[in-house]
Design a protein around this motif. Structure first.
Motif, PDB file in Angstrom:
ATOM      1  N   GLU A  48       3.961 -60.013 -15.365  1.00 36.14           N
ATOM      2  CA  GLU A  48       2.844 -60.650 -14.671  1.00 36.14           C
ATOM      3  C   GLU A  48       1.603 -59.764 -14.832  1.00 36.14           C
ATOM      4  O   GLU A  48       1.606 -58.604 -14.427  1.00 36.14           O
ATOM      5  CB  GLU A  48       3.179 -60.860 -13.199  1.00 36.14           C
ATOM      6  CG  GLU A  48       4.267 -61.902 -12.986  1.00 36.14           C
ATOM      7  CD  GLU A  48       4.372 -62.341 -11.539  1.00 36.14           C
ATOM      8  OE1 GLU A  48       3.446 -62.023 -10.757  1.00 36.14           O
ATOM      9  OE2 GLU A  48       5.376 -62.979 -11.189  1.00 36.14           O
ATOM     10  N   THR A  50      -2.898 -59.679 -14.864  1.00 34.86           N
ATOM     11  CA  THR A  50      -4.192 -60.291 -14.573  1.00 34.86           C
ATOM     12  C   THR A  50      -5.270 -59.471 -15.281  1.00 34.86           C
ATOM     13  O   THR A  50      -5.462 -58.293 -14.967  1.00 34.86           O
ATOM     14  CB  THR A  50      -4.470 -60.331 -13.062  1.00 34.86           C
ATOM     15  OG1 THR A  50      -3.446 -61.091 -12.414  1.00 34.86           O
ATOM     16  CG2 THR A  50      -5.821 -60.986 -12.791  1.00 34.86           C
ATOM     17  N   THR A  72      -8.367 -68.984 -21.715  1.00 36.94           N
ATOM     18  CA  THR A  72      -7.629 -68.490 -20.556  1.00 36.94           C
ATOM     19  C   THR A  72      -6.651 -69.546 -20.035  1.00 36.94           C
ATOM     20  O   THR A  72      -5.547 -69.212 -19.585  1.00 36.94           O
ATOM     21  CB  THR A  72      -8.585 -68.068 -19.438  1.00 36.94           C
ATOM     22  OG1 THR A  72      -9.426 -69.169 -19.070  1.00 36.94           O
ATOM     23  CG2 THR A  72      -9.481 -66.931 -19.905  1.00 36.94           C
ATOM     24  N   ARG A  73      -7.032 -70.821 -20.116  1.00 36.86           N
ATOM     25  CA  ARG A  73      -6.127 -71.885 -19.663  1.00 36.86           C
ATOM     26  C   ARG A  73      -4.889 -71.977 -20.556  1.00 36.86           C
ATOM     27  O   ARG A  73      -3.756 -72.080 -20.063  1.00 36.86           O
ATOM     28  CB  ARG A  73      -6.867 -73.231 -19.670  1.00 36.86           C
ATOM     29  CG  ARG A  73      -5.971 -74.429 -19.360  1.00 36.86           C
ATOM     30  CD  ARG A  73      -6.758 -75.729 -19.447  1.00 36.86           C
ATOM     31  NE  ARG A  73      -7.475 -75.870 -20.700  1.00 36.86           N
ATOM     32  CZ  ARG A  73      -6.907 -76.239 -21.835  1.00 36.86           C
ATOM     33  NH1 ARG A  73      -5.610 -76.485 -21.909  1.00 36.86           N
ATOM     34  NH2 ARG A  73      -7.635 -76.368 -22.938  1.00 36.86           N
ATOM     35  N   SER A  76      -2.507 -69.055 -19.878  1.00 37.26           N
ATOM     36  CA  SER A  76      -1.811 -69.227 -18.608  1.00 37.26           C
ATOM     37  C   SER A  76      -0.702 -70.268 -18.722  1.00 37.26           C
ATOM     38  O   SER A  76       0.429 -70.051 -18.260  1.00 37.26           O
ATOM     39  CB  SER A  76      -2.797 -69.640 -17.513  1.00 37.26           C
ATOM     40  OG  SER A  76      -2.131 -69.841 -16.280  1.00 37.26           O
ATOM     41  N   GLY A  81       1.921 -69.198 -16.158  1.00 35.88           N
ATOM     42  CA  GLY A  81       1.088 -68.563 -15.153  1.00 35.88           C
ATOM     43  C   GLY A  81       1.316 -67.078 -14.959  1.00 35.88           C
ATOM     44  O   GLY A  81       0.700 -66.465 -14.084  1.00 35.88           O
ATOM     45  N   ARG A  82       2.145 -66.473 -15.814  1.00 38.90           N
ATOM     46  CA  ARG A  82       2.427 -65.046 -15.649  1.00 38.90           C
ATOM     47  C   ARG A  82       1.310 -64.168 -16.228  1.00 38.90           C
ATOM     48  O   ARG A  82       1.165 -63.018 -15.837  1.00 38.90           O
ATOM     49  CB  ARG A  82       3.779 -64.697 -16.298  1.00 38.90           C
ATOM     50  CG  ARG A  82       4.960 -65.420 -15.662  1.00 38.90           C
ATOM     51  CD  ARG A  82       6.276 -65.040 -16.321  1.00 38.90           C
ATOM     52  NE  ARG A  82       6.672 -63.678 -15.968  1.00 38.90           N
ATOM     53  CZ  ARG A  82       7.357 -63.362 -14.873  1.00 38.90           C
ATOM     54  NH1 ARG A  82       7.714 -64.302 -14.013  1.00 38.90           N
ATOM     55  NH2 ARG A  82       7.694 -62.113 -14.630  1.00 38.90           N
ATOM     56  N   LYS A  84      -2.516 -64.168 -16.434  1.00 45.97           N
ATOM     57  CA  LYS A  84      -3.754 -64.783 -15.958  1.00 45.97           C
ATOM     58  C   LYS A  84      -4.946 -63.981 -16.495  1.00 45.97           C
ATOM     59  O   LYS A  84      -4.951 -62.749 -16.447  1.00 45.97           O
ATOM     60  CB  LYS A  84      -3.795 -64.793 -14.429  1.00 45.97           C
ATOM     61  CG  LYS A  84      -2.727 -65.654 -13.772  1.00 45.97           C
ATOM     62  CD  LYS A  84      -2.895 -65.639 -12.262  1.00 45.97           C
ATOM     63  CE  LYS A  84      -1.877 -66.538 -11.578  1.00 45.97           C
ATOM     64  NZ  LYS A  84      -0.495 -66.036 -11.715  1.00 45.97           N
ATOM     65  N   GLN A  86      -9.202 -63.954 -16.228  1.00 46.26           N
ATOM     66  CA  GLN A  86     -10.334 -64.480 -15.476  1.00 46.26           C
ATOM     67  C   GLN A  86     -11.607 -64.382 -16.318  1.00 46.26           C
ATOM     68  O   GLN A  86     -12.072 -63.278 -16.633  1.00 46.26           O
ATOM     69  CB  GLN A  86     -10.511 -63.684 -14.173  1.00 46.26           C
ATOM     70  CG  GLN A  86      -9.292 -63.744 -13.271  1.00 46.26           C
ATOM     71  CD  GLN A  86      -9.335 -62.729 -12.139  1.00 46.26           C
ATOM     72  OE1 GLN A  86     -10.119 -61.777 -12.171  1.00 46.26           O
ATOM     73  NE2 GLN A  86      -8.483 -62.918 -11.142  1.00 46.26           N
TER      74      GLN A  86
END
Length: 380
Positions: A48, A50, A72-73, A76, A81-82, A84, A86
């Motif tokens: 995970e 970010t 980015t989409r 993800s 979703g692990r 992410k 921004q």
């Protein structure tokens, strides 16, 4: 022969070494031991994370900033979703002139921008995205993916703590908005022109005064006559600025930007620390976004150009003598930069050789076909 009774068989088995049960227990033990390894192995393959992505473009440039949002989409979704990321628009994390330094130092994990942001560090950076009279969009992509450019730049960017992956191309850009038409090279003398990068250095040799200015400031500067001309990107993006109202002459082509390749920039250490599957996902996402960027410009520019002309834009090609003088100035500049930098000379010579081969091919099939179709369209 007397057959032993069942009870006797049982007694004999009890006296035998317990080899079969040991093997069975060993197998069972291995199977049991394998089970708890699955969770750590999965965590190692899909940690995970970010990260932050600094875009070199404002949100008003929906295609270019939108590329970061799409990237980015995709990442993800591909990692459940692990992973992410921004995205932040230009200036939200830091000024653009420090963006690549921030990625190289690890302050930001990713950027999406043209390599021209790095020319203050080293002019060779410009060659990775665009140079005046360089490669067109298809040539730039072919050079990167099949022509050896990736190997050249991997070595150079590693010195700055960077890994770069192609992430879209605008195609050939327009030459910009002028309050007065450029009819000869003499008309460039003293011209206050919003233009940056090596394109500005080339035009400075022809008497232009290059000005650095953000897109939202261009309208007011042209209206107040503190600028004589301004280049931005292409009809789809230029239309948003409304510059035809204050600088109606729309010159083309933008010979300093014949095909601008955008790149996703990663901090080298953090890139290497990623699991291989995450690196593959990032590369695949960049490739998909890259195809979308070019497609969006090719699809939306024609309609935007029609609307601009209907709104008062006067389309004018740059005169031949301006193009020839600018080409000579560009070649002079590349000679000067090559004399100062062995890296620039090595990469520029490789690009020039590849460009010449590309146009050998394009003039045979692509240009002949396109020229025929353009003339057929003109005939209706």
């Amino acid at each position: 022969m007397c057959m032993p009774r069942q009870a006797e068989i049982g007694d004999e088995r009890a006296k035998m070494p317990n080899t079969l049960p040991r093997r069975t227990l060993l197998s069972a033990g291995l199977a049991t031991a394998a089970t708890p390894l699955a969770a750590p192995a999965l965590a190692e393959a899909a940690p995970e994370l970010t990260w932050r992505l600094g875009s070199g473009f404002p949100k008003s440039l929906d295609t270019l900033f939108g590329a970061s949002e799409s990237f980015t989409r995709i990442v993800s979704e591909a990692t459940d979703g692990r992973f992410k990321i921004q995205p932040a628009a230009a200036g939200e994390i830091m000024p653009n002139d420090g963006l690549l330094d921030a990625v190289g130092s690890g302050k930001v994990e990713i950027a999406h921008a043209s390599s021209t942001l790095g020319i203050a560090q080293d002019p060779v950076f410009a060659l990775a995205s665009v140079t005046p009279f360089g490669l067109n969009a298809r040539g730039q992509s072919a050079w990167w993916l099949q022509g050896g450019a990736s190997d050249l730049f991997t070595e150079i960017f590693a010195r700055h703590g960077l890994v770069a992956v192609p992430g879209g191309n605008t195609g050939a850009q327009m030459g910009g908005w002028f309050r007065k038409e450029i009819k000869t090279t003499a008309d460039l003398q003293g011209l206050k022109f919003r233009i940056t990068g090596l394109g500005g250095q080339v035009l400075a040799k022809l008497g232009v005064s290059p000005q650095g200015m953000a897109g939202p400031d261009l309208y007011g500067a042209l209206e107040a006559k503190t600028l004589d001309a301004a280049e931005w990107i292409s009809p789809h993006d230029d239309e948003k600025l409304g510059l035809q109202k204050v600088a109606p002459v729309y010159h083309f082509p933008g010979f300093w930007e014949g095909g601008v390749m955008m790149l996703f920039w990663f901090n080298a250490e953090k890139w290497k620390a990623l699991p291989k599957n995450y690196r593959a996902i990032l590369q695949a996402a960049a490739a998909q976004v890259g195809a979308e960027v070019q497609a969006k410009y090719d699809a939306h520019n024609p309609q935007a150009l029609r609307r601009l002309v209907a709104g008062g834009a006067q389309l004018r090609p740059f005169p031949q003598d301006v193009m020839e003088a600018a080409l000579k100035a560009a070649n002079d500049l590349y000679g000067e930069l090559s004399a100062k930098s062995a890296d620039f000379k090595r990469v520029y010579e490789a690009m020039k050789t590849f460009r010449n081969e590309e146009y050998l091919w394009f003039q045979v099939a692509e240009y002949t076909y396109d020229n025929f179709m353009i003339r057929a369209r003109a005939r209706g």
